[in-house]
Write an enzyme that holds these catalytic residues in place. Structure first.
Site, PDB file in Angstrom:
ATOM      1  N   TYR A 494       0.819  -1.216   0.000  1.00 40.95           N
ATOM      2  CA  TYR A 494       0.000   0.000   0.000  1.00 40.95           C
ATOM      3  C   TYR A 494       0.854   1.268   0.000  1.00 40.95           C
ATOM      4  O   TYR A 494       0.420   2.311   0.484  1.00 40.95           O
ATOM      5  CB  TYR A 494      -0.948  -0.005   1.197  1.00 40.95           C
ATOM      6  CG  TYR A 494      -2.216  -0.804   0.945  1.00 40.95           C
ATOM      7  CD1 TYR A 494      -3.083  -0.442  -0.090  1.00 40.95           C
ATOM      8  CD2 TYR A 494      -2.560  -1.890   1.739  1.00 40.95           C
ATOM      9  CE1 TYR A 494      -4.249  -1.161  -0.330  1.00 40.95           C
ATOM     10  CE2 TYR A 494      -3.728  -2.612   1.500  1.00 40.95           C
ATOM     11  CZ  TYR A 494      -4.568  -2.240   0.462  1.00 40.95           C
ATOM     12  OH  TYR A 494      -5.726  -2.939   0.225  1.00 40.95           O
ATOM     13  N   ASN A 560     -13.110  -3.595   4.365  1.00 39.26           N
ATOM     14  CA  ASN A 560     -14.042  -3.654   3.232  1.00 39.26           C
ATOM     15  C   ASN A 560     -13.902  -4.926   2.397  1.00 39.26           C
ATOM     16  O   ASN A 560     -14.237  -4.969   1.234  1.00 39.26           O
ATOM     17  CB  ASN A 560     -13.941  -2.382   2.387  1.00 39.26           C
ATOM     18  CG  ASN A 560     -12.577  -2.204   1.778  1.00 39.26           C
ATOM     19  OD1 ASN A 560     -11.700  -3.053   1.955  1.00 39.26           O
ATOM     20  ND2 ASN A 560     -12.381  -1.131   1.036  1.00 39.26           N
ATOM     21  N   HIS A 563      -9.795  -6.578  -2.127  1.00 38.63           N
ATOM     22  CA  HIS A 563      -8.939  -5.633  -2.843  1.00 38.63           C
ATOM     23  C   HIS A 563      -8.878  -6.050  -4.308  1.00 38.63           C
ATOM     24  O   HIS A 563      -8.978  -7.228  -4.635  1.00 38.63           O
ATOM     25  CB  HIS A 563      -7.524  -5.662  -2.255  1.00 38.63           C
ATOM     26  CG  HIS A 563      -6.495  -5.018  -3.160  1.00 38.63           C
ATOM     27  ND1 HIS A 563      -6.267  -3.666  -3.168  1.00 38.63           N
ATOM     28  CD2 HIS A 563      -5.689  -5.546  -4.120  1.00 38.63           C
ATOM     29  CE1 HIS A 563      -5.348  -3.378  -4.087  1.00 38.63           C
ATOM     30  NE2 HIS A 563      -4.977  -4.501  -4.672  1.00 38.63           N
TER      31      HIS A 563
END
Ligand code: CDP
Ligand code: MG
Length: 603
Positions: A494, A560, A563
């Site tokens: 990231y 969430n 990815h």
């Protein structure tokens, strides 16, 4: 030994009869690259072989190269420049592969090694093949299928059609099941890996049309590659159709587990829809299904024979908007009935610019404006059609480009039958040559790989749901691994967000538990996968795309659930980062691309 130094450690080299015999004398499976002196061994597969060898680390696997020119036993392989791999078990030929098809090479090695082990450990009979027809011995079609044997069409009752369904194939169980099938005394007369289109799945299960689960069944059946098998039984007295149904157990998984726990469905099925395997229900069913999947099996008659001797290839068919709307099903049925497989299918509304690009060579023609109009009136149906000699066979079916001429001279041809009142443009297109086909197919269906991750928050609870959606959407899972990211890796992964306020949280979350990392492949994969995931914020996802994964499985912006790479470029980087040398197969074998379980040969 005089072999080339570099390969000496990986492959044993044989350049004379004595060395050849030494190689064949080895216990286990020997994979031989038979090459011509003037071109040398096949370099394209060296790194793949090294990888397989390292991964399997099996002392029963031997790799070798053999120079056809100097070994008498290989006389008939002389002068053939196509890469040829011979697989020997205990000195006997068990499989042949032509072409530097990495994925298939790997698959055959794994399969044959497992088989050789059952020969050595359990005394199972070794299945020897004869490479008597050099061009046909192992027939590779566009879907990467390899037929083990081209047999005569078997008598009724002596064969059945079996399917290892997409759930079992996607879970990597196909080879394990195949071994069990053979151990149980079934003989595999033919096998093919194939992804059914929705139309084919519907046709296949036509007799279940009235069932309420029909739509789910069709979806599932067309969700990914299946293995289609023709089976007979070694003891020919038995009714193989019934024997196979007994072996797979009841369709209802609960019942299977309760009453036949040793059956395949009890072992590999997860619910009644995903019940891992299929068998023809009776002798008539077997014959219908044989014709459905292997229309040419054992046949040797007139017209198809000519075509059969030609290589399997693909062509692009376009059904222009008006007819695509009016006559879609009729045309699709005629296509499949004529021995084509629809290997890709897409409705696409073209912009004027896209039509100009596609028909760049026709832009100057007088009737181009009319064509442009016809093409942009709605979605075109684009199909990649596969069969032997596909380009020519499809052209034959189309008939003359001029509709008037078509109607006069070949009233039965597709262009004559499906034309639009008042529109002078023919309604159906076909590629002119294999080169054109390959260009046109990638125009409509560019294949991509992307990286998908099931993040730590979703691995335990939602893995199955996410995997199911992946298959439903027609992605094929090329690689899958459960992996605990280290802090360093998460930071690197990231890194673009390093300066953002949520960075530390994000890193901590990503290395707080294992993730499932996957390489997904599909046409336009990166974009498709991001659409499948939905927006990063699950609240927004719920509002805007309630069917998306993040809407269904995410809990908040940080957690969430999934990815996906942003685009092709990121995908390549991320795949390389997490899987090492991901694109190896695709890169080293420039001519082989593969998607949704199908192999594409791009000429
Ligand atoms: O994952 P995606 O590419 O859709 O979004 P991103 O903008 O690249 O952000 C990467 C991840 O950081 C997101 O998926 C969220 O899990 C997390 N994130 C966050 O926790 N807070 C934000 N304000 C934005 C993103
Ligand atoms: Mg991102």
């Amino acid at each position: 030994m005089t072999g080339k130094k570099k390969e000496a450690s990986l492959q044993t080299s044989a350049t004379n009869q004595e060395q050849w015999e030494e190689i064949l004398g080895k216990k286990g499976l020997t994979v031989v690259d038979v090459y011509q002196q003037w071109c040398g061994p096949c370099r394209a597969v060296i790194s793949l072989l090294r990888k397989i060898n390292n991964e399997l680390g099996d002392e029963l696997l031997h790799l070798a190269t053999a120079e056809a020119d100097s070994i008498d036993a290989l006389e008939k392989y002389r002068g053939k420049c196509e890469p040829t791999f011979l697989f020997y078990g205990g000195g006997e030929l068990v499989a042949v592969l032509r072409g530097a098809n990495g994925p298939l090479l790997q698959k055959i090695i794994v399969e044959q090694l497992a088989k050789e082990k059952s020969v050595l450990e359990h005394g199972v009979d070794r299945k020897v093949v004869v490479d008597n027809d050099l061009a046909q011995a192992v027939k590779i079609d566009v879907q990467g299928a390899h037929r083990l044997e081209e047999a005569e069409i078997p008598a009724r009752k002596s064969y059945t059609v079996a399917i290892i369904k997409p759930d079992a194939v996607a879970h990597g169980k196909a080879n394990e099941i195949l071994t069990k099938v053979q151990d149980a005394g079934f003989k595999i007369l033919a096998q093919e890996e194939r992804t059914l289109t929705e139309a084919q799945a519907r046709e296949f299960y036509r007799h279940k049309e009235a069932e309420e689960y029909f739509q789910d069944l069709v979806q599932f059946t067309s969700s990914g590659p299946s293995r289609i098998l023709i089976l007979s039984h070694l003891e020919d007295t038995s009714d193989v159709v019934q024997a196979w149904l007994g072996f797979i157990g009841p369709a209802n998984i609960e019942e299977a587990k309760r009453e036949k726990p040793e059956s395949l469905r009890a072992q590999y099925g997860t619910r009644t829809l995903f019940n891992a395997v299929h068998g023809s229900e009776d002798v008539d069913g077997a014959s219908r299904e044989l014709a459905f999947f292997f229309p040419d099996f054992g046949k040797a008659n007139g017209t198809t024979r000519d075509a059969e001797e030609k290589p399997v290839e693909r062509t692009l068919a376009l059904i222009r908007p008006d007819v695509a709307r009016e006559n879609r099903e009729e045309i699709l049925t005629q296509i499949t009935n004529s021995g084509f497989q629809v290997s890709l299918q897409r409705d696409m509304t073209l912009t004027e610019e896209q039509v100009r690009k596609f028909y760049v060579h026709r832009a100057e023609e007088d009737d181009f404006p009319t064509l442009l109009q016809t093409m942009t009136r709605g979605p075109v149906l684009a199909l990649a059609l596969t069969r032997e000699d596909a380009v020519q066979q499809w052209k034959n079916m189309l008939g003359p480009p001029d509709i008037k001429k078509a109607k006069e001279e070949q009233p039965e041809c597709i262009r004559a039958r499906f034309s639009m009142e008042g529109d002078p443009v023919n309604q159906i297109h076909g590629s002119q040559s294999t080169e054109e086909a390959s260009k046109e197919i990638s125009f409509f269906f560019p294949v991509q790989q992307t990286l998908a991750v099931i993040k730590p928050d979703a691995v335990d609870q939602h893995r199955d749901g996410i995997l199911e959606e992946i298959r439903n959407k027609g992605f094929s899972i090329k690689r899958m691994e459960e992996k605990l990211l280290s802090k360093k890796m998460a930071e690197e992964f990231y890194k673009e967000h390093r300066e953002r306020p949520f960075f530390n949280q994000l890193v901590e979350f990503m290395c707080g538990g294992p993730s499932v990392i996957m390489v997904l492949e599909k046409e336009n994969a990166a974009e498709e996968w991001r659409a499948t995931m939905g927006p990063a914020d699950p609240e927004r996802a719920k509002a805007e795309h309630p069917e998306s994964l993040r809407a269904r499985f995410g809990s908040d912006l940080l957690h969430n659930s999934v990815h996906g790479s942003l685009n092709q470029e990121h995908a390549r980087e991320e795949i390389r980062f997490l899987f090492g040398e991901p694109a190896e197969l695709t890169d080293t074998l420039g001519s082989v691309r593969y998607t949704t379980g199908l192999f594409f040969f791009c000429g």
